[in-house]
Design a protein around this motif. Structure first.
Motif, PDB file in Angstrom:
ATOM      1  N   ARG A   1      -1.876  12.871  -8.033  1.00 51.31           N
ATOM      2  CA  ARG A   1      -3.299  12.922  -7.690  1.00 51.31           C
ATOM      3  C   ARG A   1      -4.144  12.665  -8.942  1.00 51.31           C
ATOM      4  O   ARG A   1      -5.193  12.049  -8.877  1.00 51.31           O
ATOM      5  CB  ARG A   1      -3.645  14.281  -7.095  1.00 51.31           C
ATOM      6  CG  ARG A   1      -5.054  14.351  -6.573  1.00 51.31           C
ATOM      7  CD  ARG A   1      -5.372  15.640  -5.863  1.00 51.31           C
ATOM      8  NE  ARG A   1      -4.477  15.985  -4.786  1.00 51.31           N
ATOM      9  CZ  ARG A   1      -4.443  15.408  -3.583  1.00 51.31           C
ATOM     10  NH1 ARG A   1      -5.249  14.429  -3.319  1.00 51.31           N
ATOM     11  NH2 ARG A   1      -3.597  15.812  -2.667  1.00 51.31           N
TER      12      ARG A   1
ATOM     13  N   GLY B   1      -4.430  -0.517   1.643  1.00 50.12           N
ATOM     14  CA  GLY B   1      -4.790  -0.004   0.338  1.00 50.12           C
ATOM     15  C   GLY B   1      -3.898  -0.613  -0.741  1.00 50.12           C
ATOM     16  O   GLY B   1      -3.230  -1.636  -0.516  1.00 50.12           O
TER      17      GLY B   1
ATOM     18  N   HIS C   1      -4.536   4.212  -3.893  1.00 47.88           N
ATOM     19  CA  HIS C   1      -5.954   3.901  -3.674  1.00 47.88           C
ATOM     20  C   HIS C   1      -6.146   3.351  -2.264  1.00 47.88           C
ATOM     21  O   HIS C   1      -5.491   2.378  -1.879  1.00 47.88           O
ATOM     22  CB  HIS C   1      -6.436   2.856  -4.699  1.00 47.88           C
ATOM     23  CG  HIS C   1      -6.358   3.350  -6.101  1.00 47.88           C
ATOM     24  ND1 HIS C   1      -7.400   3.990  -6.715  1.00 47.88           N
ATOM     25  CD2 HIS C   1      -5.335   3.327  -6.994  1.00 47.88           C
ATOM     26  CE1 HIS C   1      -7.029   4.320  -7.949  1.00 47.88           C
ATOM     27  NE2 HIS C   1      -5.792   3.936  -8.139  1.00 47.88           N
ATOM     28  N   ASP C   2      -7.027   3.996  -1.518  1.00 52.31           N
ATOM     29  CA  ASP C   2      -7.411   3.530  -0.173  1.00 52.31           C
ATOM     30  C   ASP C   2      -6.216   3.364   0.767  1.00 52.31           C
ATOM     31  O   ASP C   2      -6.258   2.525   1.667  1.00 52.31           O
ATOM     32  CB  ASP C   2      -8.192   2.208  -0.259  1.00 52.31           C
ATOM     33  CG  ASP C   2      -9.403   2.301  -1.172  1.00 52.31           C
ATOM     34  OD1 ASP C   2     -10.083   3.355  -1.127  1.00 52.31           O
ATOM     35  OD2 ASP C   2      -9.649   1.358  -1.944  1.00 52.31           O
TER      36      ASP C   2
ATOM     37  N   PRO D   1      -4.128   4.590   3.843  1.00 51.39           N
ATOM     38  CA  PRO D   1      -4.342   5.467   4.995  1.00 51.39           C
ATOM     39  C   PRO D   1      -3.403   6.684   4.982  1.00 51.39           C
ATOM     40  O   PRO D   1      -2.221   6.565   4.667  1.00 51.39           O
ATOM     41  CB  PRO D   1      -4.017   4.561   6.194  1.00 51.39           C
ATOM     42  CG  PRO D   1      -4.175   3.165   5.685  1.00 51.39           C
ATOM     43  CD  PRO D   1      -3.812   3.216   4.224  1.00 51.39           C
TER      44      PRO D   1
ATOM     45  N   THR E   1      -3.448   9.266   2.963  1.00 56.43           N
ATOM     46  CA  THR E   1      -3.140   9.878   1.657  1.00 56.43           C
ATOM     47  C   THR E   1      -4.326  10.649   1.079  1.00 56.43           C
ATOM     48  O   THR E   1      -4.314  10.997  -0.095  1.00 56.43           O
ATOM     49  CB  THR E   1      -2.686   8.808   0.634  1.00 56.43           C
ATOM     50  OG1 THR E   1      -3.769   7.898   0.394  1.00 56.43           O
ATOM     51  CG2 THR E   1      -1.470   8.057   1.134  1.00 56.43           C
ATOM     52  N   GLU E   2      -5.294  10.959   1.907  1.00 56.67           N
ATOM     53  CA  GLU E   2      -6.497  11.631   1.412  1.00 56.67           C
ATOM     54  C   GLU E   2      -6.207  13.046   0.891  1.00 56.67           C
ATOM     55  O   GLU E   2      -6.771  13.477  -0.095  1.00 56.67           O
ATOM     56  CB  GLU E   2      -7.574  11.707   2.511  1.00 56.67           C
ATOM     57  CG  GLU E   2      -8.082  10.361   2.967  1.00 56.67           C
ATOM     58  CD  GLU E   2      -7.143   9.654   3.946  1.00 56.67           C
ATOM     59  OE1 GLU E   2      -6.284  10.318   4.596  1.00 56.67           O
ATOM     60  OE2 GLU E   2      -7.244   8.421   4.059  1.00 56.67           O
ATOM     61  N   ASN E   3      -5.339  13.767   1.555  1.00 53.19           N
ATOM     62  CA  ASN E   3      -5.079  15.165   1.195  1.00 53.19           C
ATOM     63  C   ASN E   3      -3.601  15.446   0.983  1.00 53.19           C
ATOM     64  O   ASN E   3      -3.097  16.491   1.376  1.00 53.19           O
ATOM     65  CB  ASN E   3      -5.628  16.095   2.294  1.00 53.19           C
ATOM     66  CG  ASN E   3      -7.116  15.977   2.428  1.00 53.19           C
ATOM     67  OD1 ASN E   3      -7.843  16.108   1.452  1.00 53.19           O
ATOM     68  ND2 ASN E   3      -7.590  15.705   3.639  1.00 53.19           N
TER      69      ASN E   3
END
Length: 175
Positions: free
Chosen positions: A11, A40, A62-63, A65, A67-69
């Motif tokens: 991260r 991404g 980066h970007d 889908p 993988t935001e959290n």
């Protein structure tokens, strides 16, 4: 045969770089940058551990889908105690183990040291929250050790191993 590299998601790549190059002493030697099949893109950083056949690598996504959290701590992601999933690196001798322990302490990190009776280890946590270990094999393995290991594969109530000879918790001097 050994492994070529272990690849993990990160991260905070800046913190990973400071730890793995600055504290662990591994050299960043390569990055691969490109699109992800899922969408991404990512950077894949390779740190040389010993020679050009042994690396630890980290993905900076980066970007992408989904993988935001994401969770970077392997044990936490698996729902097991922190010490279960860990990364262990070998050292050549006792002096190297002591030098690595001191380097962690000098970097302000807590260190756990365990003499397991057949190997001697020091542990700390990396910026992903994973336990990392430097380990020196201090014993040898006999036919009896192998037989015990094979029996343990199917044993319902195996006898516990001899407890560690020594366990120490080291705090950095600044703490």
């Amino acid at each position: 045969m050994g492994y070529h590299h272990l690849a993990l998601a990160a991260r905070d790549m800046k913190a990973i770089h400071e730890f793995y190059e600055g504290v662990m002493g591994f050299e960043l030697v390569k990055v691969e940058i490109g699109p992800s099949p899922e969408g991404g893109w990512a950077k894949h950083f390779f740190y040389r551990m010993e020679d050009d056949s042994k690396f630890i690598a980290f993905w900076e996504m980066h970007d992408m889908p989904g993988t935001e959290n994401f969770e970077t701590n392997l044990s936490k992601a698996a729902g097991v105690p922190d010490h279960i999933n860990h990364i262990s690196f070998d050292v050549k001798d006792r002096a190297d183990l002591e030098r690595r322990r001191q380097r962690w302490l000098d970097a302000g990190l807590d260190v756990l040291e365990i003499d397991h009776n057949w190997c001697h280890s020091v542990y700390t946590k990396d910026p992903n929250g994973n336990f990392v270990e430097f380990c020196l094999t201090t014993g040898s393995f006999s036919d009896a050790d192998r037989e015990e290991a094979l029996r343990a594969l199917t044993a319902e109530k195996p006898a516990f191993s001899k407890p560690p000879t020594n366990i120490q918790f080291h705090k950095p001097a600044a703490a």
